[in-house]
Design a protein around this motif. Structure first.
Motif, short mmCIF file in Angstrom:
data_model
loop_
_atom_site.label_atom_id
_atom_site.label_comp_id
_atom_site.label_asym_id
_atom_site.label_seq_id
_atom_site.Cartn_x
_atom_site.Cartn_y
_atom_site.Cartn_z
N MET A 175 0.83 -1.17 0.00
CA MET A 175 0.00 0.00 0.00
C MET A 175 0.89 1.25 0.00
SD MET A 175 -2.87 1.09 2.75
CE MET A 175 -1.99 2.13 3.87
N TYR A 176 0.58 2.16 -0.88
CA TYR A 176 1.30 3.42 -0.94
C TYR A 176 0.61 4.41 -0.02
CZ TYR A 176 3.45 1.34 -5.03
OH TYR A 176 4.13 0.49 -5.86
N ILE A 177 1.39 5.12 0.77
CA ILE A 177 0.78 6.08 1.68
C ILE A 177 0.78 7.46 1.03
CG2 ILE A 177 1.32 4.80 3.77
CD1 ILE A 177 3.69 6.63 4.23
N THR A 178 -0.26 8.21 1.33
CA THR A 178 -0.38 9.56 0.79
C THR A 178 -0.23 10.56 1.94
OG1 THR A 178 -2.78 9.45 1.01
CG2 THR A 178 -1.87 8.87 -1.13
N PRO A 179 0.34 11.71 1.64
CA PRO A 179 0.56 12.71 2.69
C PRO A 179 -0.74 13.12 3.39
CG PRO A 179 1.77 13.28 0.72
CD PRO A 179 0.87 12.13 0.35
N GLU A 180 -0.61 13.32 4.68
CA GLU A 180 -1.73 13.75 5.52
C GLU A 180 -1.37 15.08 6.17
OE1 GLU A 180 -4.62 12.13 5.97
OE2 GLU A 180 -4.07 10.40 4.74
N PRO A 181 -2.37 15.88 6.54
CA PRO A 181 -2.08 17.17 7.19
C PRO A 181 -1.31 17.04 8.50
CG PRO A 181 -4.38 17.07 6.48
CD PRO A 181 -3.80 15.70 6.26
N CYS A 182 -1.40 15.88 9.14
CA CYS A 182 -0.71 15.70 10.43
C CYS A 182 0.78 15.38 10.28
CB CYS A 182 -1.39 14.59 11.24
SG CYS A 182 -1.28 12.96 10.47
N TRP A 183 1.25 15.11 9.08
CA TRP A 183 2.66 14.78 8.89
C TRP A 183 3.53 15.97 9.26
CZ3 TRP A 183 3.88 11.63 3.84
CH2 TRP A 183 3.17 10.43 3.86
N ALA A 184 4.64 15.68 9.93
CA ALA A 184 5.57 16.75 10.33
C ALA A 184 6.99 16.20 10.43
CB ALA A 184 5.15 17.34 11.67
N TRP A 185 7.94 17.01 9.97
CA TRP A 185 9.35 16.66 10.10
C TRP A 185 9.81 17.00 11.51
CZ3 TRP A 185 11.27 13.98 6.21
CH2 TRP A 185 10.78 14.16 4.93
N MET A 186 10.72 16.19 12.02
CA MET A 186 11.33 16.45 13.32
C MET A 186 12.71 15.83 13.32
SD MET A 186 9.68 13.54 15.81
CE MET A 186 11.07 13.53 16.90
N TYR A 187 13.54 16.31 14.22
CA TYR A 187 14.84 15.68 14.37
C TYR A 187 14.78 14.77 15.58
CZ TYR A 187 19.70 14.69 14.06
OH TYR A 187 20.87 14.01 13.91
N HIS A 188 15.03 13.49 15.36
CA HIS A 188 14.99 12.49 16.43
C HIS A 188 16.38 12.43 17.06
CE1 HIS A 188 14.32 8.74 18.55
NE2 HIS A 188 13.03 8.80 18.20
N HIS A 189 16.54 13.10 18.19
CA HIS A 189 17.86 13.22 18.82
C HIS A 189 18.40 11.88 19.32
CE1 HIS A 189 18.17 17.57 18.48
NE2 HIS A 189 16.87 17.60 18.72
N ASP B 290 19.61 10.28 16.26
CA ASP B 290 20.46 11.19 15.48
C ASP B 290 20.09 11.12 13.99
OD1 ASP B 290 22.49 13.09 15.00
OD2 ASP B 290 23.96 11.52 14.57
N LYS B 291 18.80 11.20 13.72
CA LYS B 291 18.29 11.13 12.34
C LYS B 291 17.12 12.09 12.16
CE LYS B 291 20.65 7.33 11.21
NZ LYS B 291 22.00 7.57 10.84
N LEU B 292 16.99 12.57 10.93
CA LEU B 292 15.80 13.32 10.56
C LEU B 292 14.65 12.32 10.47
CD1 LEU B 292 14.53 16.01 9.58
CD2 LEU B 292 15.08 15.28 7.25
N ALA B 293 13.51 12.69 11.03
CA ALA B 293 12.36 11.79 11.06
C ALA B 293 11.12 12.51 10.55
CB ALA B 293 12.13 11.29 12.48
N LEU B 294 10.16 11.71 10.14
CA LEU B 294 8.88 12.24 9.70
C LEU B 294 7.79 11.57 10.53
CD1 LEU B 294 7.22 13.94 7.67
CD2 LEU B 294 7.26 11.97 6.14
N GLU B 295 7.06 12.39 11.28
CA GLU B 295 5.92 11.88 12.04
C GLU B 295 4.77 11.70 11.06
OE1 GLU B 295 5.70 13.34 16.45
OE2 GLU B 295 6.05 15.07 15.13
N LEU B 296 4.30 10.47 10.95
CA LEU B 296 3.24 10.15 9.99
C LEU B 296 1.88 10.02 10.66
CD1 LEU B 296 5.24 7.46 8.01
CD2 LEU B 296 4.84 9.83 7.34
N GLY B 297 1.83 10.29 11.91
CA GLY B 297 0.60 10.16 12.68
C GLY B 297 0.94 9.66 14.07
N GLU B 298 -0.09 9.43 14.83
CA GLU B 298 0.11 8.97 16.19
C GLU B 298 0.82 7.62 16.20
OE1 GLU B 298 -2.88 8.26 19.77
OE2 GLU B 298 -3.28 10.08 18.60
N ASP B 299 1.92 7.53 16.90
CA ASP B 299 2.70 6.29 17.05
C ASP B 299 3.26 5.75 15.73
OD1 ASP B 299 2.14 6.30 19.80
OD2 ASP B 299 0.26 5.22 19.47
N TRP B 300 3.45 6.60 14.74
CA TRP B 300 3.99 6.14 13.47
C TRP B 300 5.06 7.13 13.04
CZ3 TRP B 300 1.15 5.69 8.14
CH2 TRP B 300 1.78 4.71 7.38
#
Length: 179
Positions: free
Chosen positions: A1-15, A18-28
């Motif tokens: 399944m291909y995921i499509t962008p959602e308004p809740c997606w947000a970039w963050m730095y996971h200290h 030590d990686k750039l991360a993308l929050e794709l929703g709650e617990d994802w």
């Protein structure tokens, strides 16, 4: 399944990672392979997944789906890594000397697969940012020896002059093993 962008997606730095991360929703959470030393300073403070990010992601996802025989999760991983690199990687100078000049130059457009030849090995890359003279590329193979004891790892970035880009050979039987 291909995921499509959602308004809740947000970039963050996971200290912790030590990686750039993308929050794709709650617990994802999607962890990119990019650490702070390869990223622009703004990426360390987080950002919304903007409409511009979504457009780029959808464009490269569509292009990758047509070029790769990989599973949907693997293609999504590559597309998200391309998106992260396109918007948050530090500028680079070309390092074309590692690669042979191509006899059949490939046109560089974002998300297109190309090959580079070190003289002893050929490897597939995805175009992160195609330019007129040079392009930023992301390695899709597990690793690539460049010589002088330098080895690139999967999803590592390199910028090269476009005269090094070769069209990708048939991919029907060549899957990319994503980490």
């Amino acid at each position: 399944m291909y995921i499509t962008p959602e308004p809740c997606w947000a970039w963050m730095y996971h200290h912790d990672e030590d990686k750039l991360a993308l929050e794709l929703g709650e617990d994802w959470l999607f962890l990119s392979p990019f650490s702070a030393r390869h990223l622009i300073p703004d990426s360390l403070h987080g950002a919304a997944f903007s409409a511009q990010h979504a457009d780029y992601y959808n464009d490269v996802l569509d292009r990758l789906r047509k070029q790769l025989p990989n599973s949907a999760p693997e293609v999504v991983q590559i597309a998200l890594n391309l998106t992260a690199a396109h918007f948050f990687s530090l500028p680079m100078m070309p390092k074309s000397w590692f690669f042979q000049t191509s006899a059949h130059i490939a046109y560089a457009c974002n998300g297109k697969l190309v090959e580079l030849d070190t003289g002893s090995e050929r490897a597939r890359f995805a175009v992160v940012d195609g330019g007129e003279q040079s392009s930023l590329l992301m390695l899709l193979e597990q690793s690539l020896a460049l010589g002088n004891k330098k080895t690139m790892k999967q999803f590592e970035l390199i910028k090269v002059m476009n005269d090094r880009l070769s069209p990708c050979q048939s991919l029907k039987h060549r899957r990319i093993v994503a980490a």
